[in-house]
Design a protein around this motif. Sequence first.
Motif, short mmCIF file in Angstrom:
data_model
loop_
_atom_site.label_atom_id
_atom_site.label_comp_id
_atom_site.label_asym_id
_atom_site.label_seq_id
_atom_site.Cartn_x
_atom_site.Cartn_y
_atom_site.Cartn_z
N LEU A 1 1.10 16.55 6.13
CA LEU A 1 1.66 15.30 5.61
C LEU A 1 2.79 14.81 6.50
CD1 LEU A 1 1.48 13.35 3.14
CD2 LEU A 1 3.26 14.76 2.06
N SER A 2 2.41 13.97 7.48
CA SER A 2 3.39 13.53 8.48
C SER A 2 4.35 12.48 7.96
CB SER A 2 2.66 12.95 9.68
OG SER A 2 2.20 13.98 10.51
N ALA A 3 3.92 11.73 6.99
CA ALA A 3 4.75 10.66 6.44
C ALA A 3 4.05 10.18 5.18
CB ALA A 3 4.89 9.50 7.43
N PHE A 4 4.67 9.24 4.49
CA PHE A 4 3.97 8.59 3.38
C PHE A 4 4.63 7.26 3.11
CE2 PHE A 4 6.72 12.01 1.79
CZ PHE A 4 7.66 11.32 1.05
N ALA A 5 3.87 6.39 2.48
CA ALA A 5 4.40 5.08 2.09
C ALA A 5 4.66 5.09 0.59
CB ALA A 5 3.40 3.99 2.45
N GLY A 6 5.80 4.55 0.18
CA GLY A 6 6.15 4.50 -1.24
C GLY A 6 7.03 5.67 -1.64
N HIS A 7 7.45 5.66 -2.91
CA HIS A 7 8.25 6.77 -3.45
C HIS A 7 7.30 7.84 -3.94
CE1 HIS A 7 11.24 3.60 -3.48
NE2 HIS A 7 10.49 2.91 -4.32
N VAL A 8 7.66 9.11 -3.70
CA VAL A 8 6.76 10.18 -4.10
C VAL A 8 7.34 10.96 -5.28
CG1 VAL A 8 7.74 11.94 -2.54
CG2 VAL A 8 5.32 12.06 -3.17
N ARG B 1 -3.86 6.99 7.53
CA ARG B 1 -3.31 6.56 6.25
C ARG B 1 -4.41 6.57 5.19
NH1 ARG B 1 1.54 3.83 6.27
NH2 ARG B 1 2.41 3.44 8.35
N LEU C 1 0.85 -1.20 0.00
CA LEU C 1 0.00 0.00 0.00
C LEU C 1 0.88 1.25 0.00
CD1 LEU C 1 -2.85 -0.89 2.53
CD2 LEU C 1 -2.98 -0.80 0.03
N VAL D 1 0.28 9.77 4.73
CA VAL D 1 -0.10 9.56 6.13
C VAL D 1 -0.32 10.96 6.70
CG1 VAL D 1 0.57 8.62 8.36
CG2 VAL D 1 1.39 7.52 6.26
#
Lengths: 501, 106
Positions: free
Chosen positions: B81-88, B50, B11, B15
């Motif tokens: 935007l505190s964090a994220f999953a994956g490449h942005v 998320r 996923l 976040v």
Amino acid sequence: MPKLQRQQYYDLTRDMNWHFRYVDEAEVFPEAMSKSLGVPAEEWWKWDEPYKLTFREYTYNQVDKDTGIYSIKSVTNRANLYEKLDSGWRSAIKAHYGAIPVPEYLASIGEARMARFGRAAAWRNMATFGALDETRHGQAQAWFPYSLIDKDPQMDWALKTLHTNEWGAIAARHLFDDMFTANDAVSTAIQLTFTFETGFTNLQFLGMAADALHVGDMEFGALISSIQTDEARHAQQGEPTLRVLVANGKKAEAQKMVDIMFWRSWRIFSLLTGLSMDYYTPLEYRSMSFKEFMEEWIIKQFMDQFKDLGMNTPWYWESHFLPELDWYHHGLHLGVWFWRPTVWWNPDAGVSPAERDWLEEKYPGWNDTFGRWWDVITENVRKGEANKTLPETFPVVCNLCQIPIITPCGHAIGKLERPIPFMLEYNGRQYNFCSEICRWIFKEQPERYHGHLSIVDRLLAGQIQPPTVEGALAYMGLTPEIMGQDADNYQWAFAERKAAE
Amino acid sequence: MKTVEKLEEGLVGPVLRGVDADIIDAVIAAAEIDNPDREVVVEDRGGYVRVHARGRFRLTRETMERILGRPFELRELEPSLSAFAGHVETGDEEWVWRLHTAAREG
């Protein structure tokens, strides 16, 4: 005049790379500061940050962020929120405040080094924002607890801890010096921004924010989740650095940098976040266990991204790391609670009957292992002999991570083959380690680590006088009003008796 | 949209800070429009939320403006935007998060 879209001018404003004609490239970017690993300049210029931002946008965003957190602070202070918080939760935030704010300033040194010695202009631009970010984090996280000092003197250690020789402070300095205060630009990008920030800081800053909102500590939750919005951006220096290294045949070097700092991060977050989540946070507000947060943020999210870049899990993943998820921080908790006068917060035992049920559910087998030791402690407390639950001697401390060695605990619960520390002879002296991995890290660069004296080495060298527990507490800067006590004044032990009747 | 209790492998997406309710609601609504070919997955942990999809997650300025009913630059996500999953990848008109391995499998 039509306004330009950012992407029409962005590359032009940030790509200020040039060849040097009057000086040698190695003089501009000395290996000790840059660590280019022989990758040519033009290859570094391909460094492309995924998370793009102009300085103008940066200033707009940062004002927004600070306005948000400072207005929440002003409201919660007026509402006397702190007095209403659970004592265990207060300990969790005091542990955080002592361990984090001053290292944030140190991190700004690491960012500033990348802003000068990073090999691409785009990178140096991002690192400049990073240095400003970390200054903001130092300021905010020193200021929030500062306004709580009149309510709780232990809050004074937000600014003080890192300037003392308290054992946790020594451990934090050793780690942070290794990771960024005394590290080169490339290693800092891989170890601080990639491993530590994309990976581990989420555990503390978002995992604890999740719990904070349930607990009702809006101030702490808003603060640390806002800090993490800076981290999410400047942590993105790691990925392009990793891509350049991999594209230029330096994958093995990058992998080793991650393997080293992944383990060191695991050690410090077990101590800080592990105890806070599984023992200090009030039971009714715990959303997940430390292990479950680790599974979400590290094992899934971080490793998804790392492996997607063609990298591998650290070599000790299956053999050492995964098994420790079930026991290591429980052992540390037992030790920190027992040696509670040596810390600047009040450790919460967190082992009332209901809490023990939760621990057994989240960590099957807890009652038959750690529970047995807590049974003895509980019995002593009930008999009015709490003095038996206080230290008269010192633990052995790891010569790498500087955290007390708990191999006897690991052995007693069947997780380690032998109870004795992992040892190494180097330059005529013996070094002790908590784990095979800490010893491996030391062996990789003994010249970097061998001169450091652990707190136990200092005791043996006669630097701590008198060489008693009292002498050590004074050496660590701990005064009676700061020394940790049981957070609940032993109520948990009597709650158990009631349940048993 | 589906809600999940635990993050699943593969996923990707933002976040968001739990205290920024307006942005959370807008991103969830925009995600449904901007990712018509994928199921949007929401995991609400109180302090953070998320908003994800498998392998690839797209968010556009145009949709965010439509949902919020005001001008919006995607860089304005950052304070939430505190964090994220994956490449942005962060453009003016769209931000995309992805994982190549997960996108291939899914």
